[in-house]
Design a protein around this motif. Sequence first.
Motif, PDB file in Angstrom:
ATOM      1  N   GLU A   1     -39.266 -25.928 -27.423  1.00 51.56           N
ATOM      2  CA  GLU A   1     -38.993 -25.144 -26.210  1.00 51.56           C
ATOM      3  C   GLU A   1     -38.526 -23.742 -26.575  1.00 51.56           C
ATOM      4  O   GLU A   1     -38.927 -22.761 -25.940  1.00 51.56           O
ATOM      5  CB  GLU A   1     -37.942 -25.845 -25.344  1.00 51.56           C
ATOM      6  CG  GLU A   1     -38.442 -27.103 -24.689  1.00 51.56           C
ATOM      7  CD  GLU A   1     -37.333 -27.895 -24.025  1.00 51.56           C
ATOM      8  OE1 GLU A   1     -37.635 -28.617 -23.055  1.00 51.56           O
ATOM      9  OE2 GLU A   1     -36.161 -27.821 -24.468  1.00 51.56           O
ATOM     10  N   LEU A   2     -37.686 -23.646 -27.594  1.00 50.21           N
ATOM     11  CA  LEU A   2     -37.200 -22.352 -28.041  1.00 50.21           C
ATOM     12  C   LEU A   2     -38.351 -21.485 -28.557  1.00 50.21           C
ATOM     13  O   LEU A   2     -38.434 -20.299 -28.228  1.00 50.21           O
ATOM     14  CB  LEU A   2     -36.129 -22.528 -29.115  1.00 50.21           C
ATOM     15  CG  LEU A   2     -35.559 -21.260 -29.729  1.00 50.21           C
ATOM     16  CD1 LEU A   2     -34.981 -20.331 -28.663  1.00 50.21           C
ATOM     17  CD2 LEU A   2     -34.514 -21.605 -30.775  1.00 50.21           C
ATOM     18  N   LEU A   3     -39.227 -22.077 -29.339  1.00 53.86           N
ATOM     19  CA  LEU A   3     -40.387 -21.333 -29.843  1.00 53.86           C
ATOM     20  C   LEU A   3     -41.278 -20.864 -28.696  1.00 53.86           C
ATOM     21  O   LEU A   3     -41.831 -19.764 -28.740  1.00 53.86           O
ATOM     22  CB  LEU A   3     -41.177 -22.176 -30.841  1.00 53.86           C
ATOM     23  CG  LEU A   3     -40.465 -22.445 -32.165  1.00 53.86           C
ATOM     24  CD1 LEU A   3     -41.268 -23.429 -33.010  1.00 53.86           C
ATOM     25  CD2 LEU A   3     -40.203 -21.161 -32.922  1.00 53.86           C
ATOM     26  N   GLU A   4     -41.376 -21.668 -27.670  1.00 58.63           N
ATOM     27  CA  GLU A   4     -42.160 -21.294 -26.493  1.00 58.63           C
ATOM     28  C   GLU A   4     -41.511 -20.113 -25.761  1.00 58.63           C
ATOM     29  O   GLU A   4     -42.202 -19.181 -25.334  1.00 58.63           O
ATOM     30  CB  GLU A   4     -42.283 -22.505 -25.560  1.00 58.63           C
ATOM     31  CG  GLU A   4     -43.263 -22.303 -24.432  1.00 58.63           C
ATOM     32  CD  GLU A   4     -43.435 -23.578 -23.613  1.00 58.63           C
ATOM     33  OE1 GLU A   4     -43.266 -23.502 -22.385  1.00 58.63           O
ATOM     34  OE2 GLU A   4     -43.745 -24.631 -24.205  1.00 58.63           O
ATOM     35  N   VAL A   5     -40.201 -20.133 -25.635  1.00 61.24           N
ATOM     36  CA  VAL A   5     -39.472 -19.029 -25.001  1.00 61.24           C
ATOM     37  C   VAL A   5     -39.661 -17.747 -25.808  1.00 61.24           C
ATOM     38  O   VAL A   5     -39.890 -16.665 -25.241  1.00 61.24           O
ATOM     39  CB  VAL A   5     -37.966 -19.377 -24.851  1.00 61.24           C
ATOM     40  CG1 VAL A   5     -37.141 -18.157 -24.506  1.00 61.24           C
ATOM     41  CG2 VAL A   5     -37.785 -20.465 -23.803  1.00 61.24           C
ATOM     42  N   ILE A   6     -39.573 -17.856 -27.122  1.00 62.56           N
ATOM     43  CA  ILE A   6     -39.761 -16.684 -27.995  1.00 62.56           C
ATOM     44  C   ILE A   6     -41.182 -16.145 -27.853  1.00 62.56           C
ATOM     45  O   ILE A   6     -41.382 -14.932 -27.746  1.00 62.56           O
ATOM     46  CB  ILE A   6     -39.422 -17.034 -29.458  1.00 62.56           C
ATOM     47  CG1 ILE A   6     -37.918 -17.263 -29.600  1.00 62.56           C
ATOM     48  CG2 ILE A   6     -39.910 -15.948 -30.413  1.00 62.56           C
ATOM     49  CD1 ILE A   6     -37.485 -17.824 -30.930  1.00 62.56           C
ATOM     50  N   GLU A   7     -42.157 -17.036 -27.823  1.00 61.98           N
ATOM     51  CA  GLU A   7     -43.552 -16.615 -27.671  1.00 61.98           C
ATOM     52  C   GLU A   7     -43.770 -15.909 -26.330  1.00 61.98           C
ATOM     53  O   GLU A   7     -44.431 -14.881 -26.264  1.00 61.98           O
ATOM     54  CB  GLU A   7     -44.482 -17.826 -27.803  1.00 61.98           C
ATOM     55  CG  GLU A   7     -45.947 -17.498 -27.642  1.00 61.98           C
ATOM     56  CD  GLU A   7     -46.467 -16.501 -28.659  1.00 61.98           C
ATOM     57  OE1 GLU A   7     -47.330 -15.682 -28.293  1.00 61.98           O
ATOM     58  OE2 GLU A   7     -46.012 -16.522 -29.813  1.00 61.98           O
ATOM     59  N   GLU A   8     -43.197 -16.455 -25.271  1.00 63.06           N
ATOM     60  CA  GLU A   8     -43.319 -15.841 -23.951  1.00 63.06           C
ATOM     61  C   GLU A   8     -42.661 -14.461 -23.919  1.00 63.06           C
ATOM     62  O   GLU A   8     -43.220 -13.508 -23.374  1.00 63.06           O
ATOM     63  CB  GLU A   8     -42.691 -16.756 -22.886  1.00 63.06           C
ATOM     64  CG  GLU A   8     -42.696 -16.182 -21.492  1.00 63.06           C
ATOM     65  CD  GLU A   8     -44.082 -16.074 -20.864  1.00 63.06           C
ATOM     66  OE1 GLU A   8     -44.208 -15.356 -19.863  1.00 63.06           O
ATOM     67  OE2 GLU A   8     -45.034 -16.693 -21.372  1.00 63.06           O
ATOM     68  N   ALA A   9     -41.491 -14.348 -24.511  1.00 67.17           N
ATOM     69  CA  ALA A   9     -40.793 -13.056 -24.569  1.00 67.17           C
ATOM     70  C   ALA A   9     -41.601 -12.043 -25.364  1.00 67.17           C
ATOM     71  O   ALA A   9     -41.663 -10.866 -25.005  1.00 67.17           O
ATOM     72  CB  ALA A   9     -39.401 -13.233 -25.172  1.00 67.17           C
ATOM     73  N   SER A  10     -42.239 -12.492 -26.417  1.00 68.30           N
ATOM     74  CA  SER A  10     -43.076 -11.616 -27.222  1.00 68.30           C
ATOM     75  C   SER A  10     -44.300 -11.166 -26.434  1.00 68.30           C
ATOM     76  O   SER A  10     -44.657  -9.985 -26.421  1.00 68.30           O
ATOM     77  CB  SER A  10     -43.506 -12.338 -28.506  1.00 68.30           C
ATOM     78  OG  SER A  10     -44.354 -11.528 -29.269  1.00 68.30           O
ATOM     79  N   ARG A  11     -44.924 -12.104 -25.746  1.00 67.83           N
ATOM     80  CA  ARG A  11     -46.141 -11.821 -24.977  1.00 67.83           C
ATOM     81  C   ARG A  11     -45.870 -10.856 -23.824  1.00 67.83           C
ATOM     82  O   ARG A  11     -46.671  -9.978 -23.540  1.00 67.83           O
ATOM     83  CB  ARG A  11     -46.731 -13.135 -24.458  1.00 67.83           C
ATOM     84  CG  ARG A  11     -48.078 -13.023 -23.804  1.00 67.83           C
ATOM     85  CD  ARG A  11     -48.739 -14.368 -23.481  1.00 67.83           C
ATOM     86  NE  ARG A  11     -47.870 -15.353 -22.855  1.00 67.83           N
ATOM     87  CZ  ARG A  11     -47.395 -16.427 -23.474  1.00 67.83           C
ATOM     88  NH1 ARG A  11     -47.682 -16.665 -24.736  1.00 67.83           N
ATOM     89  NH2 ARG A  11     -46.618 -17.287 -22.840  1.00 67.83           N
ATOM     90  N   THR A  12     -44.716 -11.006 -23.170  1.00 69.40           N
ATOM     91  CA  THR A  12     -44.413 -10.174 -22.000  1.00 69.40           C
ATOM     92  C   THR A  12     -43.695  -8.878 -22.362  1.00 69.40           C
ATOM     93  O   THR A  12     -43.480  -8.035 -21.502  1.00 69.40           O
ATOM     94  CB  THR A  12     -43.551 -10.945 -20.983  1.00 69.40           C
ATOM     95  OG1 THR A  12     -42.298 -11.285 -21.594  1.00 69.40           O
ATOM     96  CG2 THR A  12     -44.263 -12.189 -20.487  1.00 69.40           C
TER      97      THR A  12
END
Length: 100
Positions: A5-16
């Motif tokens: 979940e944390l990696l997903e949050v980091i990926e989303e923050a990076s993408r946006t």
Amino acid sequence: MTQDELLEVIEEASRTGATELDLSGQKLTELPPEIGRLTQLETLILGKWDEDEFEYVGNQIRELPPEIVQLTSLTSLSLSSNQLSELPPEIVQLTSLTSL
């Protein structure tokens, strides 16, 4: 929050292109190296005062990963209510940091 979940949050923050990331109160024990991808971050919150609950909300992070120095846009790093006993020497490389 699980590691995935944390990696997903980091990926989303990076993408946006997020400039702020609040991870307080997620029961984290560590930050993954992938946090270094968030070079656009200006504010990283790993612990804070919760005005509604009148308490500090943090994590159980014991150390920051060396990749933290890749966050060159970081101006604010909130670490309250964690288990840190020291900061990595590399933290001095965050020359934009004005609030710790």
